[in-house]
Design an enzyme around this catalytic site. Structure first.
Site, PDB file in Angstrom:
ATOM      1  N   LYS A  53       1.142  -1.043  -0.090  1.00  0.00           N
ATOM      2  CA  LYS A  53       0.151   0.024   0.412  1.00  0.00           C
ATOM      3  C   LYS A  53       0.828   1.506  -0.342  1.00  0.00           C
ATOM      4  O   LYS A  53       0.313   1.762  -0.704  1.00  0.00           O
ATOM      5  CB  LYS A  53      -0.899   0.350   1.470  1.00  0.00           C
ATOM      6  CG  LYS A  53      -2.337  -1.068   0.700  1.00  0.00           C
ATOM      7  CD  LYS A  53      -2.208  -1.801   2.476  1.00  0.00           C
ATOM      8  CE  LYS A  53      -3.640  -1.926   1.917  1.00  0.00           C
ATOM      9  NZ  LYS A  53      -4.275  -2.424   3.260  1.00  0.00           N
ATOM     10  N   GLN A  97      -5.306  -1.836   9.627  1.00  0.00           N
ATOM     11  CA  GLN A  97      -4.654  -2.623   8.964  1.00  0.00           C
ATOM     12  C   GLN A  97      -4.955  -3.904  10.292  1.00  0.00           C
ATOM     13  O   GLN A  97      -4.983  -4.379  11.110  1.00  0.00           O
ATOM     14  CB  GLN A  97      -3.124  -3.513   8.831  1.00  0.00           C
ATOM     15  CG  GLN A  97      -2.719  -4.389   8.035  1.00  0.00           C
ATOM     16  CD  GLN A  97      -3.081  -4.513   6.473  1.00  0.00           C
ATOM     17  OE1 GLN A  97      -3.555  -3.428   5.699  1.00  0.00           O
ATOM     18  NE2 GLN A  97      -3.919  -5.800   6.002  1.00  0.00           N
ATOM     19  N   ASP A 120     -11.432   3.047   3.786  1.00  0.00           N
ATOM     20  CA  ASP A 120     -11.661   1.566   4.294  1.00  0.00           C
ATOM     21  C   ASP A 120     -13.147   1.247   3.497  1.00  0.00           C
ATOM     22  O   ASP A 120     -13.435  -0.124   3.002  1.00  0.00           O
ATOM     23  CB  ASP A 120     -10.962   0.414   5.189  1.00  0.00           C
ATOM     24  CG  ASP A 120      -9.834  -0.110   4.900  1.00  0.00           C
ATOM     25  OD1 ASP A 120      -9.274  -0.925   4.038  1.00  0.00           O
ATOM     26  OD2 ASP A 120      -9.461  -0.133   5.818  1.00  0.00           O
TER      27      ASP A 120
HETATM   28  N1  GUN Z   1      -6.969  -6.557   5.827  1.00  0.00           N
HETATM   29  C1  GUN Z   1      -6.943  -7.317   4.702  1.00  0.00           C
HETATM   30  N2  GUN Z   1      -7.826  -7.030   4.235  1.00  0.00           N
HETATM   31  C2  GUN Z   1      -7.557  -5.610   4.400  1.00  0.00           C
HETATM   32  C3  GUN Z   1      -8.625  -4.363   4.035  1.00  0.00           C
HETATM   33  O1  GUN Z   1      -8.620  -4.151   2.945  1.00  0.00           O
HETATM   34  N3  GUN Z   1      -8.360  -3.179   5.285  1.00  0.00           N
HETATM   35  C4  GUN Z   1      -7.133  -3.523   6.566  1.00  0.00           C
HETATM   36  N4  GUN Z   1      -7.856  -2.071   6.885  1.00  0.00           N
HETATM   37  N5  GUN Z   1      -7.280  -4.827   6.565  1.00  0.00           N
HETATM   38  C5  GUN Z   1      -7.376  -5.316   5.470  1.00  0.00           C
END
Ligand code: GUN
Length: 282
Positions: A53, A97, A120
């Site tokens: 990311k 996350q 998100d």
């Molecule tokens: N963990 C796995 N996929 C995601 C996601 O799309 N966003 C976040 N914040 N955590 C994750």
């Protein structure tokens, strides 16, 4: 029939170059989109996701701020960090996350993020807005899948979409986004008996379970569109999805590969949401 492959890599690249242009014009107004990513603990998969990311942000000119907290960090400490970021005008998006260590309540954490920075799309306010068709941040993976279907000019209106999986992040919002585009939606999950009796009816089958070999040619009707959200490892450690790609591609009209399918779209939509959030400042 041999399916056309929907390349997430290509679609993501096109969207990212559009975003790059938007970010450049924001820079002329002295606006640099800012994304804060919070990682609690040292989960290797989470570290990889977070690194990817950040790299994607860097490439586009989004200011990404990584905050790493010890696995032993308390919920109160995490909530304090979020509160500061909520108040920070340089931050347009906040992402915590997941998964979090088990002593931290995920719901409390998600609800602490300002809905206007919840890139998100996990906050109940954004989910509620999505359900009622209001303007909001859409969750990145389902949003990315909608963009993939748009890229092949596939109209969901009147189609039967079978979603396999019911997570808050993918399955549930995925069905909702299809429903709001006038599809008929069936949800299946790990407790659904005779899965193929349902999936065989799907004009579109979207699998987000995380079980290698789950969707075979027997699960798919001729000409269906097959979207594979999963990221599994096969017995040789190779990345694969839920769908037995080689046999299903001979029956489907369109199919997404793993890797290079839905994965790159998820990050792209996170970048997209962050840029939209920054644009709201204009
Ligand atoms: N963990 C796995 N996929 C995601 C996601 O799309 N966003 C976040 N914040 N955590 C994750």
């Amino acid at each position: 029939m041999t399916a056309e492959i929907i390349s997430g890599n290509e679609i993501a690249q096109q969207l990212r170059s559009q975003l790059f242009t938007e970010i450049k014009s924001l820079a002329e107004k002295d606006i640099v989109p800012g994304l804060a990513v919070i990682l609690v603990g040292n989960n290797p998969a989470s570290r990889t996701y977070v690194k990817n990311k950040q790299k994607a942000c860097e490439k586009l000119g989004i200011d990404s701020r990584l905050i790493v907290m010890e696995k032993s960090a308390t919920e109160a400490e995490l909530l304090q960090v979020i509160e500061k970021l909520n108040a920070d005008p340089a931050i347009d998006g906040i992402l915590v996350q997941l998964p979090l260590p088990s002593h931290i309540d995920e719901t409390n954490v998600i609800e602490a993020i300002s809905p206007s920075k919840d890139v998100d799309g996990f906050h109940p306010i954004n989910i509620g807005r999505m359900m009622t068709g209001q303007d909001c941040f859409l969750p990145c993976t389902p949003f990315g899948i909608i963009k993939m279907l748009e890229s092949i000019h596939y109209s969901l209106s009147g189609k039967h979409v079978v979603v396999v999986g019911r997570s808050n992040i993918v399955g549930k919002p995925m069905g909702q986004l299809c429903l709001s585009r006038d599809a008929t939606v069936t949800y299946c999950h790990s407790k659904t008996p005779n899965l193929k009796e349902f999936t065989k009816q799907g004009d579109v089958v979207i699998s987000a379970v995380g079980k290698t070999g789950l969707i075979t040619r027997d699960h798919i009707k001729d000409g269906a569109v097959v979207i594979d959200v999963a990221m599994n490892r096969d017995e040789n450690g190779k990345l694969c999805g839920d769908v037995v790609f080689e046999e299903v591609k001979e029956k489907a009209s369109y199919i997404t590969p793993v890797p290079g399918g839905v994965g790159p779209m998820t990050i792209t939509m996170l970048l997209y949401n962050t840029v939209q959030s920054a644009k709201a400042k204009i």
